[in-house]
Design a protein around this motif. Structure first.
Motif, PDB file in Angstrom:
ATOM      1  N   ARG A 102       0.988  -1.029   0.054  1.00  0.00           N
ATOM      2  CA  ARG A 102       0.100  -0.192  -0.265  1.00  0.00           C
ATOM      3  C   ARG A 102       0.882   1.161  -0.042  1.00  0.00           C
ATOM      4  O   ARG A 102       0.494   2.128  -0.378  1.00  0.00           O
ATOM      5  N   ASP A 103       1.899   1.201   0.555  1.00  0.00           N
ATOM      6  CA  ASP A 103       2.767   2.311   0.674  1.00  0.00           C
ATOM      7  C   ASP A 103       3.720   2.256  -0.831  1.00  0.00           C
ATOM      8  O   ASP A 103       4.558   3.395  -0.809  1.00  0.00           O
ATOM      9  N   GLY A 104       3.690   1.519  -1.711  1.00  0.00           N
ATOM     10  CA  GLY A 104       4.015   1.829  -2.894  1.00  0.00           C
ATOM     11  C   GLY A 104       5.379   0.836  -3.323  1.00  0.00           C
ATOM     12  O   GLY A 104       5.812   0.909  -4.313  1.00  0.00           O
ATOM     13  N   GLU A 116      -1.601  -6.233 -12.213  1.00  0.00           N
ATOM     14  CA  GLU A 116      -2.434  -4.969 -12.544  1.00  0.00           C
ATOM     15  C   GLU A 116      -3.907  -5.111 -11.829  1.00  0.00           C
ATOM     16  O   GLU A 116      -4.550  -4.144 -11.344  1.00  0.00           O
ATOM     17  N   GLN A 167      -3.640  -4.443  -8.304  1.00  0.00           N
ATOM     18  CA  GLN A 167      -3.734  -3.175  -7.768  1.00  0.00           C
ATOM     19  C   GLN A 167      -4.810  -2.437  -7.910  1.00  0.00           C
ATOM     20  O   GLN A 167      -5.398  -1.611  -6.994  1.00  0.00           O
ATOM     21  N   GLN A 168      -5.687  -2.681  -8.825  1.00  0.00           N
ATOM     22  CA  GLN A 168      -7.205  -2.161  -8.925  1.00  0.00           C
ATOM     23  C   GLN A 168      -7.937  -2.748  -7.822  1.00  0.00           C
ATOM     24  O   GLN A 168      -8.556  -1.808  -7.123  1.00  0.00           O
ATOM     25  N   GLY A 172      -6.732  -1.301  -4.480  1.00  0.00           N
ATOM     26  CA  GLY A 172      -6.410   0.045  -4.281  1.00  0.00           C
ATOM     27  C   GLY A 172      -4.883   0.682  -3.932  1.00  0.00           C
ATOM     28  O   GLY A 172      -4.628   1.328  -3.560  1.00  0.00           O
ATOM     29  N   PHE A 173      -3.845  -0.661  -4.541  1.00  0.00           N
ATOM     30  CA  PHE A 173      -2.634  -0.270  -4.423  1.00  0.00           C
ATOM     31  C   PHE A 173      -2.344   0.861  -5.662  1.00  0.00           C
ATOM     32  O   PHE A 173      -2.852   0.341  -6.589  1.00  0.00           O
ATOM     33  N   ASP A 174      -1.397   1.812  -5.280  1.00  0.00           N
ATOM     34  CA  ASP A 174      -1.115   2.701  -6.354  1.00  0.00           C
ATOM     35  C   ASP A 174       0.068   2.046  -7.444  1.00  0.00           C
ATOM     36  O   ASP A 174      -0.077   1.689  -8.410  1.00  0.00           O
ATOM     37  N   ARG A 175       1.491   2.066  -6.862  1.00  0.00           N
ATOM     38  CA  ARG A 175       2.520   1.521  -7.481  1.00  0.00           C
ATOM     39  C   ARG A 175       2.785   0.109  -6.821  1.00  0.00           C
ATOM     40  O   ARG A 175       3.520  -0.658  -7.713  1.00  0.00           O
TER      41      ARG A 175
END
Ligand code: NAP
Length: 345
Positions: free
Chosen positions: A96-98, A130, A133-134, A137-140
């Protein structure tokens, strides 16, 4: 080219030490952060870690101060070798922190949107990242996993047979080394002069992970391969190297020569940690043996022997892999190399 900076969660443990050993002088990665429990936090690594490997503790990690297992960590990529009890929450926090999180623990392996990777077999499962991540709600950031260390010994030969002839049912007995239980692991009073016919939580992993690894990406998730595995898992008095005795029924007829050829010719990958031969087939009747064969391909090859027709199933064979290298840290490093090669990192 500058190297990716990596952090290791559970750095003082059996798998964590193997990471430090394998990453010394790695051309793509350098260790910049080490994290472990409160017992170790704040100490220099050399003081916190009960180093058990034959090679010396790498100079580059000796004086790194052990950090807690909470983000942020001073690194670009996180390797996790934490016990499952703390891995779930911690790995998610890092993703979650990228951070890309490359995990050895079992807690995310079977989740629908998490790749369970053996790069030679199923690198196309990377497409799940991918979706993950969707979904989450993970960004990177994201999580990828490598298999249970015993599964690593038999999934590759099963993949070779499945591609060539289809695998229907398989019965597996594992003989697992004491280092698989971490340090200090199994009490010497329990394991010397003995065989333990039970490893908590191991049989369900042995019976389910290979079907996901050999499954096909359908655009959203993995359609699992539809064969059945029945497993008994034993702890034996061996330091490193998990052995599996396998009996397998095939969908299509195959000669012994076909079976041997399918295993020998299963292609490898040209990544830095890839062994020259992914599956080494030994035709000596008394091999593979952990002491003699676990370091084949620098611990990254799977060694298969005793491939024989079976009176009840179609074929039987014995497979061996190094549980802390190909079954743990080496598998995770190979996954990281794959992610860099595919430009996902
Ligand atoms: P281990 O030797 O017991 O090491 C555990 C590591 O996790 C140590 O660094 C320990 O730090 C840290 N740790 C333990 N509890 C913690 C907590 N509450 N908070 C923060 N850190 C904590 O275990 P291992 O054999 O390396 O296994 C690690 C993971 O890899 C497990 O999930 C295991 O199932 C998996 N795995 C192991 C193998 C193998 O062959 N050993 C193979 C494949 C996968 P301290 O030293 O500070 O206590």
């Amino acid at each position: 080219m500058s190297k990716y900076r990596v952090g290791i969660l559970g750095a003082t443990g059996t798998v964590g030490q193997r990471f430090c050993q394998l990453l010394e002088d790695h051309p793509q990665f350098e260790i910049t952060a080490l994290a472990a429990s409160d017992r170790s936090v704040g100490k220099p690594y050399f003081e916190a870690c009960p180093w058990k490997l034959k090679t010396k503790m790498p100079e580059g990690v000796r004086n790194i101060e052990v950090a807690p297992i909470t983000p942020p960590l001073d690194c670009d990529i996180v390797f996790s070798s934490l016990p499952s009890s703390v891995a779930r929450e911690t790995e998610e926090a890092f993703a979650r922190d990228g951070y890309p999180v490359i995990s050895n623990s079992s807690c995310y392996r079977m989740e629908e949107d998490v790749p369970l990777l053996i790069p030679e077999i199923n690198h196309e499962h990377l497409a799940l990242i991918e979706i993950q991540q969707q979904n989450r709600g993970f960004d990177r950031g994201f999580i990828v996993t490598n298999p249970n260390c015993a599964v690593m010994s038999f999934a590759p030969p099963l993949a070779a047979l499945d591609r060539a002839f289809g695998v229907r049912d398989t019965v597996i007995t594992t003989l697992q080394a004491v280092s698989g239980a971490g340090y200090p692991g199994v009490s010497s009073m329990d394991i010397i002069d003995n065989v333990l016919p039970y490893i908590a939580g191991e049989e369900p992993k042995a019976e389910t992970e290979a079907q996901k690894i050999l499954g096909e990406f359908n655009g959203r998730s993995i359609d699992k391969a539809d064969f059945t595995v029945s497993a008994h898992c034993f702890r034996v008095n061996v330091v490193d190297g998990h052995t599996a005795s396998v009996r397998v029924k095939l969908d299509r007829p195959a000669t012994l020569e076909d079976v041997i050829e399918a295993m020998k010719s299963f292609p490898g990958l040209g990544l830095y940690s890839s062994p020259e031969e992914f599956i080494v087939v030994s035709e000596e009747p008394s091999r593979p043996q952990p002491r003699l064969d676990r370091n084949n391909g620098d611990g990254m090859s799977i060694t298969v022997g005793r491939i024989l027709p079976d009176n009840i199933f179609d074929y039987g064979f014995v497979a061996l892999s190094h549980n802390t290298v190909r079954g743990a840290a080496g598998a995770a490093v190979l996954n990281a190399e794959l992610l860099v090669d595919r430009k996902i990192i």
